[in-house]
Design a protein around this motif. Structure first.
Motif, short mmCIF file in Angstrom:
data_model
loop_
_atom_site.label_atom_id
_atom_site.label_comp_id
_atom_site.label_asym_id
_atom_site.label_seq_id
_atom_site.Cartn_x
_atom_site.Cartn_y
_atom_site.Cartn_z
N LYS B 86 0.84 -1.29 0.14
CA LYS B 86 0.16 0.03 0.02
C LYS B 86 1.01 1.30 -0.16
O LYS B 86 1.67 1.33 0.81
N GLU B 87 0.70 1.98 -0.88
CA GLU B 87 1.46 3.30 -1.09
C GLU B 87 0.75 4.49 -1.08
O GLU B 87 -0.15 4.68 -1.95
N LEU B 88 1.20 5.26 -0.02
CA LEU B 88 0.37 6.67 0.22
C LEU B 88 1.29 7.50 -0.05
O LEU B 88 2.73 7.51 0.29
N SER B 89 0.83 8.83 -0.60
CA SER B 89 1.88 9.78 -0.56
C SER B 89 1.47 11.17 -0.07
O SER B 89 0.25 11.35 0.25
N ALA B 90 2.42 12.11 0.36
CA ALA B 90 2.14 13.06 1.00
C ALA B 90 1.67 14.30 0.03
O ALA B 90 1.80 14.02 -1.15
N VAL B 91 0.79 15.21 0.50
CA VAL B 91 0.53 16.32 -0.48
C VAL B 91 1.33 17.79 0.04
O VAL B 91 1.68 17.86 1.28
N GLU B 94 1.04 20.04 4.09
CA GLU B 94 0.33 19.50 4.97
C GLU B 94 1.28 19.62 6.54
O GLU B 94 2.26 19.78 6.58
N GLN B 98 -0.82 15.33 10.00
CA GLN B 98 -1.31 14.39 8.74
C GLN B 98 -0.19 13.45 8.40
O GLN B 98 -0.71 12.27 7.86
N ASP B 101 -0.61 10.87 10.81
CA ASP B 101 -1.87 9.92 10.66
C ASP B 101 -1.89 8.97 9.57
O ASP B 101 -2.26 7.99 9.27
N ARG B 102 -1.02 9.43 8.31
CA ARG B 102 -0.85 8.50 7.33
C ARG B 102 -0.04 7.33 7.61
O ARG B 102 -0.39 6.23 7.48
#
Lengths: 375, 356
Positions: B86-91, B94, B98, B101-102
């Motif tokens: 699972k790959e999530l990226s920062a915005v 932020e 945040q 939380d990620r």
């Protein structure tokens, strides 16, 4: 009283319509992409209402609120302070350096840091006022330019030879950390959240109340609104418009100075040009628009914005791009502006009908007709 | 549209992964012997299943830079392990919360290990990691954590920069070289320091021009090819004939300028000779390699093999974690001297500075 209530209801109605419209547009986009809108919304709601999400939402909203109020102060007078971003970043940086350098007793230190931040924010906005009043420079232009100058100034001041320090984290440069006696502890408002709400949420509430009182209950506030509606009419009735411009921008800048405080005093305790949150000033503009420059409206708008930001995080986990929320946010701002305008026109027409009805002579056509003829 | 794009990026990433694998073949040989849990015992067909969480920095997969290199490492690990990711990226812009939380999201969803890409996660990781003592975390470019379940993966970028500095010093005819940094931060200054030291080690009389595209807190410098191009043109016009960049996505601007001026350029992080356009290729002398892919790959495999070590791992020349690219044959005449300096750095007779 009844009229005010009905106007309030109309505004709430407009906001709900706008939100529904934005949700509709987002749903269409999701459906086109092949995702189920109901699944997305339920996922977002479930994740957004967990205690730890609520904590983040409340903390983000606190900061958004301060930023939006800073913008709204200007908006009320038709001044576009696009420079909240530069004002709060410069203020946070200098206040952090100040807080790390001085030694003052607990309690006094926090107040001093906050005052320094307000002062820096007000001074940076004061430049804009000066340019506008003496040289007639549009504040839109000068605030945008000053944002860039603030970035450059921060970069310069954060050099290790001036105010920057190599931090414990290997690749970061920060100001000297503010010791415990200068920090503001958190509040345990949400059980099981695994963290605390910024103590300075109290400050945001105070700022909101002050904003309401000053704008609606003082002579200054009356002049502010009058100037905002028509500068020439205000001047004709004895308002010193230049003085109002200076005062409004100073207030807006001082409020912008507060934006960085909750995170600085409650969380990071030092300013880092790498990890300190940027762009809050622009978020504030959108939230002020969404909240109709009204302190209560802005509170709801800030919470909605923070909720969308936070709850979107879950979408990535399900393979849906979280950027979809930016579409929602954009549409909601646009549609709220349109919705309010429609409601305003409708209300105006309605009022004209009511007033017209009240002023009309008793229904005696025989009496009315000759009068019209003579007129 | 989205699907098409992601498919294209996936292909690109896969290509990059293959490429990185062949390139760092020499560098990973050492690490493989110690950490090739699945690979070493190759005869067993059953692959171990791991759920890996990746938290990217701003830009995420497809940034053709730092994040993509980490993604390439993940792809490499997939060759030996059965990986669910699972790959999530920062915005952009932020808050620390945040980021926290990620990481929490990945941890509660059962991903273990979790790799945070970029030291921007250092603060949030320090808050999240203690809440999940049974989950192993890795973080790129930070070694500040003392927690028992965090491993910092740091690189000696100054050493690889030193070697490309040696290459530049030999290749320059006008005794004038350039360095373009993306954003002026301590991390990028490390590249600058190593490069300048490498140039001066060969010939102290060579002039080193230094420019940064932007200053923190303005991070546009990592993604502004147009500005990089203008700066590079200025350097070439100012007498430089070799320019090195440590500017992430802005680097393509340097390569455009180099091709237009028919002067040399040096790439960074991955072997950029491989990804450059045909007209730019002849001008890319070499690249300073940063083995983020190797680090991510090793971290995942070591963890799967039960060899997680808290603390930090430094990927330097000695460990083969950094290096220089030799895919463009024009580097060949300079290799002897570079290898000479490389041996001295590994032996410890030369210490490369980390600050300019």
């Amino acid at each position: 009283m009844r009229e005010r209530l009905s106007r309030l209801l109309l505004n709430v109605f407009a906001a709900v319509i706008a939100a529904a419209f934005a949700a509709g547009i987002t749903s269409i986009i999701l459906a086109v992409r092949g995702d189920s809108p109901t699944f997305v919304i339920s996922q977002m709601w479930t994740y957004g209402t967990t205690p730890s999400s609520e904590l983040t939402i409340l903390n983000s909203a606190t900061v958004y609120y301060l930023s939006a109020i800073a913008v709204a102060i200007g908006f009320r007078m038709n001044l576009f302070n696009i420079g909240v971003d530069g004002q709060y970043r410069l203020a946070a940086m200098l206040a952090a350096a100040f807080g790390g350098a001085v030694s003052l007793p607990n309690g006094v230190r926090q107040v001093a840091i906050i005052l320094v931040a307000m002062l820096v924010g007000a001074s940076w906005a004061g430049l804009v006022a000066l340019l506008k009043v003496t040289r007639g420079v549009s504040e839109v232009i000068s605030t945008i330019m000053l944002n860039f100058i603030a970035t450059g100034l921060i970069a310069y001041l954060m050099r290790p030879s001036i105010l920057g320090r190599r931090s414990a984290v290997a690749n970061d440069v920060t100001t000297t950390p503010i010791p415990k006696s200068g920090q503001v502890g958190g509040l345990d408002l949400i059980p099981k959240a695994g963290g605390k709400v910024y103590g300075l949420i109290v400050l945001a509430v105070i700022v909101g109340v002050l904003f309401h009182v000053v704008v609606n209950r003082t002579r200054f506030g009356f002049d502010l609104r009058a100037t905002g509606q028509s500068a020439s009419a205000a001047a004709a009735s004895g308002v010193n418009v230049k003085k109002m411009i200076v005062a409004t921008l100073l207030l807006s800048g001082a409020c912008a100075g507060l934006v960085g405080m909750p995170a600085l005093l409650g969380d990071s305790h030092a300013y880092s040009s790498i990890t300190f949150q940027t762009g809050l000033g622009f978020t504030g503009i959108a939230i002020a628009l969404l909240g109709r420059n009204n302190p209560v409206g802005i509170a709801f708008a800030a919470i909605l914005w923070a909720f969308l930001d936070q709850s979107a995080q879950i979408l990535d986990l399900n393979g849906i791009p979280k950027e979809i929320v930016q579409i929602t946010q954009g549409v909601v701002v646009l549609s709220v502006v349109v919705a309010y305008e429609l409601v305003r026109r409708w209300a105006l027409a309605h009022q004209q009908r009511v007033v017209g009805g009240a002023l009309a002579p008793p229904s005696d056509p025989a009496a009315a007709t000759p009068a019209q003829v003579t007129a | 549209m989205m699907n098409l794009r992601s498919k294209r990026t996936r292909i690109a990433v896969a290509g990059l992964a293959v490429l990185a694998m062949t390139l760092s073949a020499c560098s990973s040989s050492k690490n493989n012997s110690s950490g090739g849990g699945g690979g070493g015992t190759g005869s067993t067909p059953a692959k171990k299943t791991v759920k890996v969480g990746l938290a990217y920095d701003v830009g995420g997969r497809g940034d053709k830079s730092f994040n993509d290199l980490a993604a390439a490492g993940l792809e490499k690990a997939k060759a030996d392990l059965n990986i669910q990711t699972k790959e999530l990226s920062a915005v952009q812009g932020e808050s620390d919360q945040q980021k926290a939380d990620r990481l929490t999201l990945l941890a509660t969803a059962g991903y273990n290990p979790i790799v945070a890409i970029g030291f921007a996660y250092a603060g949030s990781l320090a808050k999240v990691a203690p809440k999940f003592p049974n989950i192993h975390f890795g973080i790129i470019d930070d070694n500040s954590s003392k927690l028992p379940n965090v491993e910092g993966l740091v690189f000696a970028e100054n050493e690889s920069s030193f070697l490309v500095g040696v290459a530049a010093a030999q290749a320059t005819k006008k005794k004038n070289v350039g360095f373009i940094g993306g954003v002026q931060t301590p991390l990028i200054q490390k590249f600058q320091a190593g490069y300048a030291a490498g140039v001066k080690a060969v010939d102290p009389s060579i002039k080193v021009q230094v420019a940064y595209i932007s200053q923190a807190p303005d991070f546009s410098g990592f993604n502004d090819p147009a500005k990089a191009k203008v700066i590079a043109e200025g350097m070439y016009d100012g007498g430089a004939d070799v320019v090195y960049h440590a500017a992430g996505g802005s680097g393509s601007g340097l390569f455009q300028a180099a091709a237009a001026k028919k002067a040399l350029a040096i790439g960074v992080d991955s072997d950029q000779y491989q990804t450059a356009t045909a007209d730019q290729k002849p001008y890319i002398l070499t690249s300073a390699l940063k083995g983020v892919d190797t680090a991510v790959d090793n971290f995942i495999k070591d963890d799967a093999a039960g060899k997680f070590k808290a603390g930090s791992v430094r990927f330097d020349l000695k460990a083969g974690g950094v290096g220089y690219a030799t895919s463009n044959p024009i580097i060949d005449p300079y290799k002897a001297k570079i290898e000479d300096f490389k041996a001295k750095i590994i032996a410890g007779t030369i210490t490369v500075p980390t600050t300019p």
